[in-house]
Design a protein around this motif. Structure first.
Motif, short mmCIF file in Angstrom:
data_model
loop_
_atom_site.label_atom_id
_atom_site.label_comp_id
_atom_site.label_asym_id
_atom_site.label_seq_id
_atom_site.Cartn_x
_atom_site.Cartn_y
_atom_site.Cartn_z
N TYR A 4 -3.85 3.71 -0.66
CA TYR A 4 -2.81 3.11 -1.50
C TYR A 4 -2.07 4.23 -2.20
O TYR A 4 -2.69 5.09 -2.85
N PRO A 37 5.34 -1.39 -4.55
CA PRO A 37 4.87 -0.11 -4.03
C PRO A 37 5.68 1.08 -4.51
O PRO A 37 6.68 0.93 -5.23
N ARG A 40 0.81 -1.22 0.00
CA ARG A 40 0.00 0.00 0.00
C ARG A 40 0.84 1.27 0.00
O ARG A 40 0.31 2.37 -0.10
N GLY A 41 2.16 1.11 0.10
CA GLY A 41 3.07 2.25 0.17
C GLY A 41 3.61 2.41 1.56
O GLY A 41 3.03 1.93 2.55
#
Length: 412
Positions: free
Chosen positions: A108, A290, A56-57
């Motif tokens: 995200y 990511p 999701r980062g």
């Protein structure tokens, strides 16, 4: 909610299951096959962080983004009333009963809203499925859908002095022969190039339809902060709970920084739908890897600069819109006007329909060395429109408008 069959969510093998159990129990495991050089003292000095590969980062960046969104939109536990939290100058304030706070787990981070569209279409649609997209509109959505082997079925925005969504047409499409393959409705809030926000009544009807047909909402809100001539009570769809909603935003418009390459998705809606969407979207995000830590480390600083930068751009576009009204009022011919734009960076000029749009732009190129985008680029339903940006510096903007007026006069 039906999701696509292209995302593999099969049960993990015994080893993967045991690893997951250990993580949940807080028991760290070493890895014989660990090939992440940043965990072995080999990260370069310019990028010293330990790479965590969160699909999701990076969490710190998502936490900073969540805090920014909640402060900007007045999203507090239990909702907020209008005026409780200040909005940046010229932006749409948070409405009464605004959305609950966004959690970092619902965000995200990615490189662009274009990438976000692609991920969401993968999530929702199998080949041959369809999404509903607004017309007039920017042609990006159709192109991305085509790359995913998905159809973009148009629904029409109507104009009666201001733009509105024909919700009866949407209902007809959702009940029609394509009903079984429509997986999402795209809402551009505000739309480009019409500048129209989604009205409260339209939103209520669309959420009801989506819930009844198990259809998701994809809400592109990159221009939301740039109010021009808005109606009251417009609000972001981000945080909508009545139907599964994917809200898209990013720095390309917020910071006027398309080169920053930072966008995000916020997922909201009914709890079960959200949980399943997150589970499947994690697979897609993990496959594509990511966001870069090099970019993510600067997100908190860029967010801190966002209110001032948004206000700077807002002052430019509002000032140029006022100048446009003045120039059109002073035009001796008086045959060119501008359609009401509630928000965004672009407006639509309306010129006499006897002038062919291609002829107009070609004459602008020949007479003034200026090109442009005529209405048919955006699937306007009739001839006689030209999109014009409100971003140029004032002197350049005035020259652009005068060039259009001169060319229209020459062609009549």
């Amino acid at each position: 909610m039906r999701f696509s069959s292209r995302v593999d969510i099969s049960d993990p093998n015994p080893i993967a299951a045991a690893e997951a159990d250990a993580r949940h129990a807080g028991r760290p495991l070493g890895k014989l096959n660990d090939s992440n050089p940043t965990r072995h003292g080999l990260a370069p000095a310019l990028v010293p962080e330990v790479y965590t590969a969160d699909p999701r980062g990076p969490l710190a960046a998502r936490e900073a983004l969540a805090a920014f969104i909640n402060a900007r939109d007045g999203r507090v536990a239990g909702g907020a009333t209008a005026g409780e939290t200040a909005s940046p100058a010229g932006t749409i304030p948070a409405p009464a009963g605004s959305a609950a706070p966004v959690l970092p787990e619902r965000l995200y981070l990615l490189s662009s809203t274009s990438q976000a569209y692609s991920w969401i279409v993968k999530l929702l649609c199998d080949a041959g499925d369809a999404i509903l997209a607004p017309k007039p509109g920017y042609p990006l959505i159709e192109s991305i859908a085509r790359l995913e082997c998905v159809d973009a079925i148009p629904y029409q925005l109507r104009f009666d002095g201001s733009w509105f969504i024909d919700t009866a047409e949407l209902e007809t499409l959702l009940d029609g022969p394509d009903s079984g393959r429509i997986r999402a409705i795209v809402l551009i809030n505000p739309n480009n190039p019409t500048g129209s926000y989604v009205r409260p009544g339209e939103r209520e009807a669309i959420v009801r339809m989506c819930r009844a047909h198990d259809v998701a909402i994809i809400a592109d809100e990159v221009f939301h902060d740039y109010a021009l001539e808005p109606f009251d009570d417009n609000a972001r769809l981000a945080g909508e709970t009545g139907a599964l909603t994917f809200a898209l935003d990013g720095f390309s418009k917020m910071l006027a920084a398309p080169h920053a390459k930072v966008g995000w998705i916020e997922v909201s809606g009914p709890a079960d739908d959200v949980a399943e969407a997150l589970r499947r979207l994690d697979v897609i995000a993990d496959d594509y890897l990511p966001m870069s830590d090099v970019i993510a480390r600067d997100i908190p600083a860029m967010l801190a600069d966002a209110p001032a930068q948004t206000a700077r751009v807002q002052a430019r576009v509002r000032g140029n819109l006022a100048a446009l009204h003045r120039l059109l009022e002073d035009d001796e011919l008086g045959v060119t006007d501008v359609l009401r734009a509630e928000g965004g960076w672009n407006v639509l000029l309306r010129v006499p329909g006897v002038i062919d749009e291609n002829e107009l732009v070609l004459a602008l190129i020949e007479r003034h060395g200026l090109s442009g985008q005529p209405g048919y680029f955006f699937d306007m339903t009739s001839n006689g429109y030209l999109a014009i940006s409100l971003l140029p510096e004032p002197a350049e903007f005035e020259r652009n408008v005068r060039a259009v007026l001169d060319t229209v006069a020459a062609l009549l």
